[in-house]
Write an enzyme that holds these catalytic residues in place. Structure first.
Site, PDB file in Angstrom:
ATOM      1  N   GLU A   1      65.318 -16.615  20.390  1.00 57.67           N
ATOM      2  CA  GLU A   1      65.591 -18.142  20.907  1.00 57.67           C
ATOM      3  C   GLU A   1      65.738 -17.802  22.677  1.00 57.67           C
ATOM      4  OE1 GLU A   1      65.565 -21.144  20.833  1.00 57.67           O
ATOM      5  OE2 GLU A   1      66.905 -21.921  19.460  1.00 57.67           O
ATOM      6  N   ASP A   2      65.976 -19.028  23.344  1.00 53.96           N
ATOM      7  CA  ASP A   2      65.917 -18.999  24.385  1.00 53.96           C
ATOM      8  C   ASP A   2      67.365 -19.116  24.953  1.00 53.96           C
ATOM      9  OD1 ASP A   2      66.207 -21.669  23.510  1.00 53.96           O
ATOM     10  OD2 ASP A   2      64.901 -22.596  25.026  1.00 53.96           O
TER      11      ASP A   2
ATOM     12  N   ASP B   1      73.366 -22.978  22.116  1.00 50.39           N
ATOM     13  CA  ASP B   1      74.423 -23.792  22.515  1.00 50.39           C
ATOM     14  C   ASP B   1      75.708 -24.303  21.650  1.00 50.39           C
ATOM     15  OD1 ASP B   1      75.356 -25.693  24.673  1.00 50.39           O
ATOM     16  OD2 ASP B   1      74.265 -27.326  23.640  1.00 50.39           O
TER      17      ASP B   1
ATOM     18  N   PHE C   1      73.675 -27.043  33.172  1.00 49.67           N
ATOM     19  CA  PHE C   1      72.420 -27.475  32.353  1.00 49.67           C
ATOM     20  C   PHE C   1      71.310 -26.438  33.325  1.00 49.67           C
ATOM     21  CE2 PHE C   1      68.191 -29.071  31.584  1.00 49.67           C
ATOM     22  CZ  PHE C   1      68.189 -29.390  30.477  1.00 49.67           C
TER      23      PHE C   1
ATOM     24  N   ARG D   1      59.611 -24.861  33.328  1.00 46.28           N
ATOM     25  CA  ARG D   1      59.555 -23.828  32.591  1.00 46.28           C
ATOM     26  C   ARG D   1      58.981 -22.199  33.228  1.00 46.28           C
ATOM     27  NH1 ARG D   1      60.582 -25.546  27.135  1.00 46.28           N
ATOM     28  NH2 ARG D   1      59.796 -27.631  27.009  1.00 46.28           N
TER      29      ARG D   1
HETATM   30  P1  5GP Z   1      71.787 -25.731  19.688  1.00 44.07           P
HETATM   31  O1  5GP Z   1      71.286 -26.285  18.535  1.00 44.07           O
HETATM   32  O2  5GP Z   1      72.525 -24.447  19.861  1.00 44.07           O
HETATM   33  O3  5GP Z   1      73.051 -26.994  20.134  1.00 44.07           O
HETATM   34  O4  5GP Z   1      70.748 -25.924  20.826  1.00 44.07           O
HETATM   35  C1  5GP Z   1      70.110 -25.053  21.401  1.00 44.07           C
HETATM   36  C2  5GP Z   1      68.857 -25.799  22.102  1.00 44.07           C
HETATM   37  O5  5GP Z   1      69.418 -26.761  22.992  1.00 44.07           O
HETATM   38  C3  5GP Z   1      68.071 -24.811  22.790  1.00 44.07           C
HETATM   39  O6  5GP Z   1      66.963 -24.230  22.233  1.00 44.07           O
HETATM   40  C4  5GP Z   1      67.756 -25.711  23.936  1.00 44.07           C
HETATM   41  O7  5GP Z   1      66.647 -26.333  23.525  1.00 44.07           O
HETATM   42  C5  5GP Z   1      68.680 -26.633  24.213  1.00 44.07           C
HETATM   43  N1  5GP Z   1      69.717 -26.406  25.421  1.00 44.07           N
HETATM   44  C6  5GP Z   1      70.685 -26.192  25.309  1.00 44.07           C
HETATM   45  N2  5GP Z   1      71.364 -25.744  26.546  1.00 44.07           N
HETATM   46  C7  5GP Z   1      70.651 -26.108  27.349  1.00 44.07           C
HETATM   47  C8  5GP Z   1      70.240 -25.776  28.753  1.00 44.07           C
HETATM   48  O8  5GP Z   1      70.948 -25.600  29.550  1.00 44.07           O
HETATM   49  N3  5GP Z   1      69.059 -26.055  29.556  1.00 44.07           N
HETATM   50  C9  5GP Z   1      68.133 -26.182  28.624  1.00 44.07           C
HETATM   51  N4  5GP Z   1      66.862 -26.484  29.327  1.00 44.07           N
HETATM   52  N5  5GP Z   1      67.999 -26.611  27.396  1.00 44.07           N
HETATM   53  C10 5GP Z   1      69.037 -26.256  26.658  1.00 44.07           C
HETATM   54 MG    MG Z   2      65.025 -24.188  22.027  1.00 43.64          MG
END
Ligand code: 5GP
Ligand code: MG
Length: 181
Positions: A98-99, A102, A151, A164
């Site tokens: 995963e990238d 959050d 962000f 990206r």
């Molecule tokens: P979670 O389910 O942990 O809340 O969400 C994770 C997803 O939220 C990541 O895979 C990504 O797609 C998006 N996300 C969370 N923070 C960021 C951020 O700072 N920048 C971007 N581009 N996407 C984010």
């Molecule tokens: Mg993602």
């Protein structure tokens, strides 16, 4: 020099490259010589996945997953997960790639789906972790960097499918997404 939409560079290409080498060492120490089935989460993980796998000495299979959230009313709906091409994961050692984590909801749900698919083991590696934003108990087995609640774009991460391709992780300037006055 970052481009004008980037307020500041958080992690430059060299710092990322070094950390990925470290992650690859941690991961291969865990799996030994076993084959890994890497599951890249679309779309944000594609750059990290490509760089990480090229540092890993293990034999590896690669598949992709897509996670979409639906919202009904004010509650976040259950996250829907699609494994692209419906691969058979029976008995596989799965490594979710995963990238960024959050709230933790995506990581938690993806882990459930992959375990339910009959895999032998499921671990996860994330490049970035916004730990202070966590809403559910979800922790990656391997983490690249802890990052602040801002962000971020670049190195796979997007805003409206832009940025990206940037080789670094940067903070997106507010002017890009703020409503004009
Ligand atoms: P979670 O389910 O942990 O809340 O969400 C994770 C997803 O939220 C990541 O895979 C990504 O797609 C998006 N996300 C969370 N923070 C960021 C951020 O700072 N920048 C971007 N581009 N996407 C984010
Ligand atoms: Mg993602």
């Amino acid at each position: 020099m970052p481009e004008p939409d980037i307020e500041r560079v958080l992690l430059d290409a060299e710092v990322i490259r070094e950390r990925i080498r470290g992650l690859a060492r941690e991961i291969s120490a865990t799996y030994g010589e076993r084959e890994i089935t890497a599951v890249g989460v679309l779309t944000g993980a594609f750059v990290f996945l490509a760089d990480l796998l090229r540092e890993l000495p293990n034999p590896t299979r690669v598949i992709f997953a897509r996670a979409c959230s639906y919202r009904d009313g004010s509650r976040p709906g259950e996250l829907e997960v699609e494994l692209v091409g419906r691969p058979d994961l029976t008995g596989r050692d799965v490594l979710l790639v995963e990238d960024i984590v959050d709230t933790g909801r995506s990581l938690l749900r993806l882990g459930q789906v992959l375990r339910d698919a009959g895999s032998r083991s499921v671990r996860s590696v994330v490049l970035l972790d916004k730990r202070e934003r966590r809403e559910v108990e979800a922790r990656a087995d391997f983490t690249g960097f802890e990052v602040p609640d801002e962000f971020l774009v670049g190195y796979g991460l997007d805003y409206a499918d832009r940025y990206r391709h940037l080789p670094y992780v940067g903070v997106l300037a507010r002017s890009v997404y703020a409503e004009p006055a």
